[in-house]
Design an enzyme around this catalytic site. Structure first.
Site, PDB file in Angstrom:
ATOM      1  N   ARG A  48       0.852  -1.197   0.000  1.00  0.00           N
ATOM      2  CA  ARG A  48       0.000   0.000   0.000  1.00  0.00           C
ATOM      3  C   ARG A  48       0.884   1.242   0.000  1.00  0.00           C
ATOM      4  O   ARG A  48       0.634   2.197  -0.725  1.00  0.00           O
ATOM      5  CB  ARG A  48      -0.965   0.016   1.203  1.00  0.00           C
ATOM      6  CG  ARG A  48      -1.651   1.367   1.379  1.00  0.00           C
ATOM      7  CD  ARG A  48      -2.916   1.351   2.232  1.00  0.00           C
ATOM      8  NE  ARG A  48      -2.831   0.522   3.406  1.00  0.00           N
ATOM      9  CZ  ARG A  48      -2.093   0.794   4.495  1.00  0.00           C
ATOM     10  NH1 ARG A  48      -1.377   1.909   4.557  1.00  0.00           N
ATOM     11  NH2 ARG A  48      -2.084  -0.029   5.514  1.00  0.00           N
ATOM     12  N   TYR A 100     -17.663  15.608 -15.153  1.00  0.00           N
ATOM     13  CA  TYR A 100     -17.988  14.177 -15.193  1.00  0.00           C
ATOM     14  C   TYR A 100     -19.006  13.853 -14.084  1.00  0.00           C
ATOM     15  O   TYR A 100     -18.839  14.289 -12.935  1.00  0.00           O
ATOM     16  CB  TYR A 100     -16.693  13.371 -15.010  1.00  0.00           C
ATOM     17  CG  TYR A 100     -16.903  11.889 -14.943  1.00  0.00           C
ATOM     18  CD1 TYR A 100     -17.228  11.159 -16.080  1.00  0.00           C
ATOM     19  CD2 TYR A 100     -16.789  11.207 -13.742  1.00  0.00           C
ATOM     20  CE1 TYR A 100     -17.433   9.793 -16.013  1.00  0.00           C
ATOM     21  CE2 TYR A 100     -16.983   9.835 -13.665  1.00  0.00           C
ATOM     22  CZ  TYR A 100     -17.309   9.136 -14.808  1.00  0.00           C
ATOM     23  OH  TYR A 100     -17.514   7.782 -14.742  1.00  0.00           O
ATOM     24  N   ASP A 172      -8.663  17.704 -14.969  1.00  0.00           N
ATOM     25  CA  ASP A 172      -8.922  16.317 -15.346  1.00  0.00           C
ATOM     26  C   ASP A 172      -8.566  16.198 -16.834  1.00  0.00           C
ATOM     27  O   ASP A 172      -9.272  16.724 -17.689  1.00  0.00           O
ATOM     28  CB  ASP A 172     -10.400  16.007 -15.091  1.00  0.00           C
ATOM     29  CG  ASP A 172     -10.770  14.553 -15.398  1.00  0.00           C
ATOM     30  OD1 ASP A 172     -10.114  13.941 -16.276  1.00  0.00           O
ATOM     31  OD2 ASP A 172     -11.728  14.040 -14.804  1.00  0.00           O
ATOM     32  N   LYS A 197      -9.439   5.068 -19.430  1.00  0.00           N
ATOM     33  CA  LYS A 197      -9.837   5.473 -20.777  1.00  0.00           C
ATOM     34  C   LYS A 197      -8.635   5.365 -21.729  1.00  0.00           C
ATOM     35  O   LYS A 197      -8.149   4.290 -21.964  1.00  0.00           O
ATOM     36  CB  LYS A 197     -10.441   6.877 -20.724  1.00  0.00           C
ATOM     37  CG  LYS A 197     -11.419   7.093 -19.542  1.00  0.00           C
ATOM     38  CD  LYS A 197     -12.699   6.302 -19.651  1.00  0.00           C
ATOM     39  CE  LYS A 197     -13.571   6.306 -18.388  1.00  0.00           C
ATOM     40  NZ  LYS A 197     -13.861   7.587 -17.791  1.00  0.00           N
TER      41      LYS A 197
HETATM   42  C1  PLP Z   1     -14.377   8.006 -16.478  1.00  0.00           C
HETATM   43  C2  PLP Z   1     -14.009   9.360 -15.999  1.00  0.00           C
HETATM   44  C3  PLP Z   1     -13.733   9.610 -14.646  1.00  0.00           C
HETATM   45  C4  PLP Z   1     -13.861   8.547 -13.585  1.00  0.00           C
HETATM   46  O1  PLP Z   1     -12.866   7.578 -13.733  1.00  0.00           O
HETATM   47  P1  PLP Z   1     -13.038   6.045 -13.285  1.00  0.00           P
HETATM   48  O2  PLP Z   1     -11.763   5.427 -13.718  1.00  0.00           O
HETATM   49  O3  PLP Z   1     -14.249   5.508 -13.966  1.00  0.00           O
HETATM   50  O4  PLP Z   1     -13.201   6.079 -11.790  1.00  0.00           O
HETATM   51  C5  PLP Z   1     -13.345  10.895 -14.286  1.00  0.00           C
HETATM   52  N1  PLP Z   1     -13.263  11.886 -15.195  1.00  0.00           N
HETATM   53  C6  PLP Z   1     -13.536  11.681 -16.495  1.00  0.00           C
HETATM   54  C7  PLP Z   1     -13.419  12.825 -17.454  1.00  0.00           C
HETATM   55  C8  PLP Z   1     -13.919  10.421 -16.940  1.00  0.00           C
HETATM   56  O5  PLP Z   1     -14.212  10.228 -18.237  1.00  0.00           O
END
Ligand code: PLP
Length: 384
Positions: A48, A100, A172, A197
């Protein structure tokens, strides 16, 4: 270190194994590490707190985002949870209407319990963020392009506004990745990713990352990462390092395909409107072109009157109806009932997410096949 980012995807972060020279860092699938003697300073103690496979990924993403410290988490939302854990009761977070959905839910339904409040900026411009900031605001969160209308925010302008008011600017960067956009170079303090993603890129893992170039923020994030514990496991860290090696070639193909799909849609008589910041006609084009190298590979559109989105989705064959984005395969989603269903209908309407809005995550298949499938589905969507 001066290498081009396409080289850095493959060689940055020292992801070779220091022990054997294996060109891929092994999956150190272990929870603990044998210590030679009591009280002897050891590099690795417990996974961890630190694991060699995860550490390689953390060095890699730090370098790619032009930061000094990277952190890997079990999901994008775990990364955001860690970043918001920098705050204390009474603090406020500002973000835009197109944030998001999961980020909105995290602030509105979890951090809210701890009296960490949020304010929604009325639009995507720096003035809208400025107007939403109060003397309690400690974090201004930006997504650009933002989902699902692919609206663009000027990162440098918002970072300046945030700093002038004593807040951090968090970006983000999920949609464009460091290949196309590096927010720390534009003044942001922290970059977060849903690495689920494009960075992973194969729809086979869930992961999150955070990067900073500020030593104090890094110390606090490292403490919270270990204290709250939502770390990425060794196997997923390995998969993510592997995915990142091909990020450049994948993004080239993703965005080339997306630009072609957007052009075809824009000229299609059955399409009312296309949202893609890579199109010169898009309202975000100029700002996006100034701060990034591509419009990315997400394209949203609305069908004209007389066409049914239900029929469109039913007719797709190659493009899969699915949540998520950024994988090699093309996906289509219906924001009103899927990704943005948690937002009340009136609010959706106010921010421009119509019931007919269709969002495509354009994959790396042959552009001809993707376009043929979308065009055939549009034909089939005509109400007779
Ligand atoms: C999918 C997504 C998230 C969340 O991420 P997870 O890996 O699903 O927890 C946050 N911000 C954006 C822009 C996303 O597309």
């Amino acid at each position: 270190m001066g290498m081009d980012i396409s080289t850095a995807f493959i060689h940055a972060g020292n992801t070779t194994d220091p022990v054997t020279g294996a060109v891929n860092i092994p999956i150190y699938q272990t929870s603990t590490f044998r210590q030679k003697r009591l009280g002897g300073g050891v590099e690795w103690e417990y996974s961890r707190s630190g694991n060699p496979t995860r550490a390689a990924l953390e060095r890699l993403i730090a370098q790619l985002e032009a930061g000094s410290h990277g952190f890997a988490f079990a999901s994008g939302l775990a990364a955001l949870t860690t970043v918001f854990s920098l705050l204390k009761a009474g603090d406020n977070v500002v973000f835009s209407r197109n944030v998001y959905g999961g980020t909105f839910r995290l602030l509105a339904q979890v951090f809210d319990h701890f009296n960490i409040t949020y304010t929604v900026a009325r639009g995507e411009a720096a003035e809208d963020f400025d107007a939403a900031i109060s003397d309690k605001t400690r974090i201004v969160l930006v997504e650009t392009p933002a989902n699902p209308l692919l609206s663009i925010t000027d990162i440098r302008a918002v970072a300046d506004v945030a700093h002038a008011r004593g807040a951090l600017c968090v970006v983000d960067n999920t949609f464009l990745t460091p290949y196309y956009q590096r927010p720390l170079e534009l003044g942001a303090d922290i970059v977060v990713h849903s690495a689920t993603k494009y960075l992973g890129g194969h729809s086979d893992l869930v992961a999150g990352l955070a990067v900073t170039r500020d030593a104090d923020i890094a110390t606090r994030l490292a403490f919270i990462q270990n204290a709250s514990g939502a770390v990425l496991g060794p196997f997923d860290s390995f998969l993510l390092i592997r995915g990142i090696k091909t990020l450049g070639v994948r993004m080239d193909r993703h965005s080339e395909n997306a630009a072609r799909v957007a052009q075809v849609l824009q000229q299609h008589p059955a399409v009312r409107r296309v949202y893609y910041p890579g199109l010169e006609s898009d309202p975000g084009f100029a700002v996006n072109a100034r701060q990034s190298a591509s419009g990315g590979a997400m394209v949203s559109f609305e069908l004209a009157d007389g066409y049914s989105y239900e029929k469109f989705f039913a007719a797709l064959q190659l493009v899969a109806l699915a949540e998520s984005l950024g994988g090699v395969e093309s996906l289509a989603c219906h924001p009103a009932t899927m990704t943005h269903a948690a937002i009340p209908a009136e609010v959706r309407k106010e921010i421009g997410i119509s019931d007919g809005l269709i969002r495509l995550s354009v994959g790396i298949e042959s552009a001809r096949d993707i376009i043929a499938d979308v065009a055939a589905a549009i034909d089939a969507a005509r109400c007779r």
